[in-house]
Design a protein around this motif. Structure first.
Motif, short mmCIF file in Angstrom:
data_model
loop_
_atom_site.label_atom_id
_atom_site.label_comp_id
_atom_site.label_asym_id
_atom_site.label_seq_id
_atom_site.Cartn_x
_atom_site.Cartn_y
_atom_site.Cartn_z
N GLU A 37 0.67 -1.26 -0.06
CA GLU A 37 0.07 0.13 0.10
C GLU A 37 0.95 1.26 0.04
O GLU A 37 0.35 2.07 -0.59
CB GLU A 37 -1.02 -0.13 1.09
CG GLU A 37 -1.55 1.48 1.19
CD GLU A 37 -2.91 1.46 0.28
OE1 GLU A 37 -3.28 2.50 -0.09
OE2 GLU A 37 -2.91 0.50 -0.43
N LEU A 38 2.02 1.17 0.69
CA LEU A 38 2.70 2.45 0.60
C LEU A 38 3.57 2.48 -0.47
O LEU A 38 3.80 3.73 -0.95
CB LEU A 38 4.08 2.47 1.89
CG LEU A 38 3.35 2.48 3.48
CD1 LEU A 38 4.50 2.13 4.31
CD2 LEU A 38 2.74 3.78 3.69
N ASP A 39 4.07 1.46 -1.18
CA ASP A 39 4.61 1.59 -2.47
C ASP A 39 3.39 2.10 -3.69
O ASP A 39 3.77 3.03 -4.53
CB ASP A 39 5.03 -0.14 -2.96
CG ASP A 39 6.16 -0.23 -2.12
OD1 ASP A 39 6.84 0.67 -1.56
OD2 ASP A 39 6.60 -1.28 -2.30
N ARG A 40 2.26 1.79 -3.30
CA ARG A 40 1.30 1.99 -4.32
C ARG A 40 1.28 3.67 -4.05
O ARG A 40 0.87 4.35 -5.09
CB ARG A 40 0.17 1.47 -4.13
CG ARG A 40 -1.13 1.92 -5.07
CD ARG A 40 -2.62 1.08 -4.70
NE ARG A 40 -2.91 1.62 -3.33
CZ ARG A 40 -3.53 2.98 -3.18
NH1 ARG A 40 -3.81 3.75 -4.30
NH2 ARG A 40 -3.84 3.46 -2.15
N GLN A 41 0.98 4.28 -3.17
CA GLN A 41 0.82 5.56 -2.63
C GLN A 41 1.94 6.31 -3.26
O GLN A 41 1.88 7.49 -3.79
CB GLN A 41 0.53 5.85 -1.30
CG GLN A 41 -0.68 5.34 -0.77
CD GLN A 41 -0.95 5.30 0.97
OE1 GLN A 41 0.05 5.85 1.51
NE2 GLN A 41 -1.97 4.81 1.26
N GLU A 42 3.25 5.81 -2.95
CA GLU A 42 4.51 6.46 -3.68
C GLU A 42 4.33 6.69 -4.92
O GLU A 42 4.49 7.61 -5.65
CB GLU A 42 5.60 5.88 -2.73
CG GLU A 42 6.84 6.32 -3.45
CD GLU A 42 6.94 7.92 -3.12
OE1 GLU A 42 7.91 8.66 -3.92
OE2 GLU A 42 6.79 8.29 -1.95
N ARG A 43 4.12 5.65 -5.76
CA ARG A 43 3.70 5.65 -7.32
C ARG A 43 2.86 6.60 -7.70
O ARG A 43 3.08 7.28 -8.49
CB ARG A 43 3.62 4.25 -7.48
CG ARG A 43 4.91 3.32 -7.90
CD ARG A 43 4.52 2.13 -8.49
NE ARG A 43 3.30 1.43 -8.15
CZ ARG A 43 3.23 0.38 -7.31
NH1 ARG A 43 4.13 0.04 -6.47
NH2 ARG A 43 1.96 0.00 -6.99
#
Length: 64
Positions: A37-43
């Motif tokens: 989820e954090l990676d998705r938000q960063e992308r």
């Protein structure tokens, strides 16, 4: 009755082991989901900034 008394410690330790391993696997699953989820938000944030032309923050580098 003696058979149950002899088997109880082994069964108890096996159950304890199962609960500990289960908790570790579930914790790992939750951590992986949170990281995804954090990676998705960063992308998404990076894509928004790229579409607006906003430069990303440069890391603080020591003077050379």
């Amino acid at each position: 009755m003696d058979v149950l008394a002899a088997l109880f410690p082994s069964v108890a330790v096996a159950l304890l082991f199962w609960f500990v391993v289960r908790a570790m696997v579930q914790g790992d699953r939750r951590e992986r989901a949170a990281m995804a989820e954090l990676d998705r938000q960063e992308r998404e944030r990076a894509a928004r900034e790229a579409s607006r032309g906003t430069p990303r923050e440069a890391p603080d580098l020591p003077p050379q």
